[in-house]
Design a protein around this motif. Structure first.
Motif, PDB file in Angstrom:
ATOM      1  N   SER A  76     -12.286  -9.504   1.266  1.00  0.00           N
ATOM      2  CA  SER A  76     -13.094  -8.637   0.347  1.00  0.00           C
ATOM      3  C   SER A  76     -14.640  -8.745   0.510  1.00  0.00           C
ATOM      4  CB  SER A  76     -12.671  -8.972  -1.249  1.00  0.00           C
ATOM      5  OG  SER A  76     -13.415  -8.106  -2.026  1.00  0.00           O
ATOM      6  N   TRP A  77     -15.202  -7.617   0.856  1.00  0.00           N
ATOM      7  CA  TRP A  77     -16.562  -7.696   0.947  1.00  0.00           C
ATOM      8  C   TRP A  77     -17.119  -7.742  -0.352  1.00  0.00           C
ATOM      9  CZ3 TRP A  77     -19.204  -8.111   5.319  1.00  0.00           C
ATOM     10  CH2 TRP A  77     -18.804  -7.735   6.655  1.00  0.00           C
ATOM     11  N   ARG A  78     -16.565  -7.554  -1.359  1.00  0.00           N
ATOM     12  CA  ARG A  78     -17.135  -7.998  -2.963  1.00  0.00           C
ATOM     13  C   ARG A  78     -16.963  -9.314  -3.270  1.00  0.00           C
ATOM     14  NH1 ARG A  78     -13.911  -3.349  -3.229  1.00  0.00           N
ATOM     15  NH2 ARG A  78     -15.049  -1.086  -3.493  1.00  0.00           N
ATOM     16  N   ARG A 125     -25.389  -4.667   1.719  1.00  0.00           N
ATOM     17  CA  ARG A 125     -25.770  -3.417   2.683  1.00  0.00           C
ATOM     18  C   ARG A 125     -24.919  -2.520   2.876  1.00  0.00           C
ATOM     19  NH1 ARG A 125     -28.552  -5.340   7.785  1.00  0.00           N
ATOM     20  NH2 ARG A 125     -26.913  -4.446   8.948  1.00  0.00           N
ATOM     21  N   PHE A 126     -23.657  -2.945   3.178  1.00  0.00           N
ATOM     22  CA  PHE A 126     -22.466  -2.095   3.354  1.00  0.00           C
ATOM     23  C   PHE A 126     -21.721  -1.561   2.115  1.00  0.00           C
ATOM     24  CE2 PHE A 126     -22.772  -4.205   7.734  1.00  0.00           C
ATOM     25  CZ  PHE A 126     -22.907  -2.948   8.406  1.00  0.00           C
ATOM     26  N   SER A 127     -21.237  -0.244   2.064  1.00  0.00           N
ATOM     27  CA  SER A 127     -20.088  -0.022   1.184  1.00  0.00           C
ATOM     28  C   SER A 127     -19.280   0.799   2.204  1.00  0.00           C
ATOM     29  CB  SER A 127     -20.591   1.142   0.403  1.00  0.00           C
ATOM     30  OG  SER A 127     -21.186   2.148   0.961  1.00  0.00           O
ATOM     31  N   GLU A 128     -18.162   0.254   2.464  1.00  0.00           N
ATOM     32  CA  GLU A 128     -16.977   0.615   3.298  1.00  0.00           C
ATOM     33  C   GLU A 128     -17.672   0.832   4.674  1.00  0.00           C
ATOM     34  OE1 GLU A 128     -15.042   4.081   2.016  1.00  0.00           O
ATOM     35  OE2 GLU A 128     -14.355   3.399   0.056  1.00  0.00           O
ATOM     36  N   PRO A 129     -17.685  -0.515   5.273  1.00  0.00           N
ATOM     37  CA  PRO A 129     -18.529  -0.841   6.513  1.00  0.00           C
ATOM     38  C   PRO A 129     -17.725   0.075   7.605  1.00  0.00           C
ATOM     39  CG  PRO A 129     -17.409  -2.598   6.163  1.00  0.00           C
ATOM     40  CD  PRO A 129     -17.392  -1.805   4.598  1.00  0.00           C
ATOM     41  N   ARG A 158     -26.043 -14.307   6.591  1.00  0.00           N
ATOM     42  CA  ARG A 158     -25.971 -13.104   7.326  1.00  0.00           C
ATOM     43  C   ARG A 158     -24.986 -12.428   6.532  1.00  0.00           C
ATOM     44  NH1 ARG A 158     -25.155 -13.838  13.331  1.00  0.00           N
ATOM     45  NH2 ARG A 158     -22.915 -14.855  12.815  1.00  0.00           N
ATOM     46  N   LEU A 159     -23.665 -12.975   6.149  1.00  0.00           N
ATOM     47  CA  LEU A 159     -22.670 -12.158   5.807  1.00  0.00           C
ATOM     48  C   LEU A 159     -23.067 -11.891   4.340  1.00  0.00           C
ATOM     49  CD1 LEU A 159     -19.693 -14.413   6.778  1.00  0.00           C
ATOM     50  CD2 LEU A 159     -19.994 -11.998   7.550  1.00  0.00           C
ATOM     51  N   GLU A 160     -23.602 -12.285   3.517  1.00  0.00           N
ATOM     52  CA  GLU A 160     -24.030 -11.899   2.055  1.00  0.00           C
ATOM     53  C   GLU A 160     -25.114 -10.763   2.379  1.00  0.00           C
ATOM     54  OE1 GLU A 160     -25.921 -15.385   0.364  1.00  0.00           O
ATOM     55  OE2 GLU A 160     -23.813 -16.355  -0.111  1.00  0.00           O
ATOM     56  N   MET A 161     -25.817 -10.877   3.300  1.00  0.00           N
ATOM     57  CA  MET A 161     -26.590  -9.687   3.598  1.00  0.00           C
ATOM     58  C   MET A 161     -25.861  -8.290   3.730  1.00  0.00           C
ATOM     59  SD  MET A 161     -29.801 -10.622   2.509  1.00  0.00           S
ATOM     60  CE  MET A 161     -28.884 -11.722   1.415  1.00  0.00           C
ATOM     61  N   LEU A 162     -24.957  -8.522   4.543  1.00  0.00           N
ATOM     62  CA  LEU A 162     -24.151  -7.500   5.266  1.00  0.00           C
ATOM     63  C   LEU A 162     -23.368  -6.841   4.000  1.00  0.00           C
ATOM     64  CD1 LEU A 162     -22.585  -8.426   8.531  1.00  0.00           C
ATOM     65  CD2 LEU A 162     -23.978  -6.341   8.267  1.00  0.00           C
ATOM     66  N   VAL A 173     -16.817 -16.525  -3.815  1.00  0.00           N
ATOM     67  CA  VAL A 173     -17.324 -16.552  -2.379  1.00  0.00           C
ATOM     68  C   VAL A 173     -17.490 -15.246  -2.084  1.00  0.00           C
ATOM     69  CG1 VAL A 173     -16.901 -17.044   0.033  1.00  0.00           C
ATOM     70  CG2 VAL A 173     -15.905 -18.717  -1.736  1.00  0.00           C
ATOM     71  N   THR A 174     -18.814 -14.740  -1.674  1.00  0.00           N
ATOM     72  CA  THR A 174     -18.927 -13.428  -1.358  1.00  0.00           C
ATOM     73  C   THR A 174     -19.724 -13.427  -0.075  1.00  0.00           C
ATOM     74  OG1 THR A 174     -19.377 -12.835  -3.776  1.00  0.00           O
ATOM     75  CG2 THR A 174     -20.111 -11.185  -2.006  1.00  0.00           C
ATOM     76  N   PRO A 175     -19.028 -12.482   0.919  1.00  0.00           N
ATOM     77  CA  PRO A 175     -18.094 -11.918   1.005  1.00  0.00           C
ATOM     78  C   PRO A 175     -16.901 -13.169   1.269  1.00  0.00           C
ATOM     79  CG  PRO A 175     -19.032 -11.379   2.990  1.00  0.00           C
ATOM     80  CD  PRO A 175     -20.243 -12.130   2.196  1.00  0.00           C
ATOM     81  N   ALA A 176     -15.593 -12.612   1.014  1.00  0.00           N
ATOM     82  CA  ALA A 176     -14.482 -13.417   1.335  1.00  0.00           C
ATOM     83  C   ALA A 176     -13.556 -13.204   2.248  1.00  0.00           C
ATOM     84  CB  ALA A 176     -13.893 -13.758  -0.149  1.00  0.00           C
ATOM     85  N   PHE A 177     -13.345 -14.066   3.213  1.00  0.00           N
ATOM     86  CA  PHE A 177     -12.441 -13.721   4.355  1.00  0.00           C
ATOM     87  C   PHE A 177     -11.490 -15.021   4.222  1.00  0.00           C
ATOM     88  CE2 PHE A 177     -16.286 -11.755   5.587  1.00  0.00           C
ATOM     89  CZ  PHE A 177     -16.013 -10.428   5.971  1.00  0.00           C
TER      90      PHE A 177
END
Length: 239
Positions: free
Chosen positions: A200-202, A89-93, A82-86, A212-216
């Protein structure tokens, strides 16, 4: 419309949703016949040779198989997907679905279980639970950093030390203000503002070498583990 196969049940299809229709039938075969996702697609194509599934639906079928042909929203596999899909899809959510965020542990009453709670080492504020950790397969260590200067954390991994020096977790509710409108930044304790890690969402690279994408990312050195005893509501800090 519905297209009838020569030697099988009719297959649902539509001009705009052919790929989705094929994926649904494949998922049904996986659930009822115990087929793997590739076997299920082969079975659909045997009945309808022109059946096609786009890469996105293929990824969902692969995930469905990995979860035992059940949709488990608490699964690490599901959360990571789910996070990978987000992130794609997002640029600067500017807004994120509520279900992406784990509940802030300070709003949950302590229960009698053995789940680990992670607190800020400086102020003891509860930050996340072990169920929020999104584990990853270990990377190749220092060799994975050949394209750049080997970081201190990567260097440690070659000396018998712990290779992953950070926890990579799902977003927690207290992070939301920091995440909106930017692609990356620091993660600070919501109580004492000490630096806990970064996001980083990247994506970002773990000290073990895995990307790891995205990384928290929360540095292990900035938090303490607190284990909940199985009896009563007493807690004991891990030593």
């Amino acid at each position: 419309g519905r297209g009838a196969a020569a030697d099988g049940p009719p297959l649902p299809c539509s001009h705009a949703g052919v790929s989705r229709s094929v994926a649904v039938v494949a998922a049904y075969l996986m659930k009822t016949q115990g087929l793997g996702w590739q076997e299920a697609l082969a079975a659909v194509r045997a009945a309808k040779p022109d059946a096609q599934v786009n890469p996105g639906f293929q990824a969902q079928l692969k995930l469905y198989e990995a979860m035992g042909c059940a949709v488990d929203t608490s699964s690490v596999l599901y959360k990571r997907y789910r996070l990978e899909m987000l992130s794609q899809r997002f640029s600067e959510p500017q807004d994120l679905p509520r279900e992406v965020f784990a509940v802030d542990p300070t709003t949950i009453c302590q229960t009698s279980n053995t789940e680990i709670l992670y607190r800020c080492r400086k102020c003891r504020r509860a930050l996340f639970r072990s169920s929020s950790i999104l584990s990853h397969t270990e990377g190749m260590g220092p060799t994975a950093f050949a394209h750049k200067r080997i970081t201190e954390s990567a260097r440690l991994s070659g000396n018998g030390q712990e290779k992953c020096t950070s926890y990579f977790i799902e977003p927690v509710q207290w992070m939301e203000p920091a995440l909106l409108g930017v692609m990356e930044g620091q993660l600070l304790c919501p109580k004492c503002t000490s630096k806990l890690g970064s996001f980083s969402w990247r994506g970002d690279q773990c000290s073990c070498g895995r990307w790891v994408t995205p990384a928290f990312q929360i540095h292990k050195s900035r938090v303490d583990e607190v284990r909940t005893l199985p009896v009563g509501n007493f807690q004991t800090a891990k030593t």
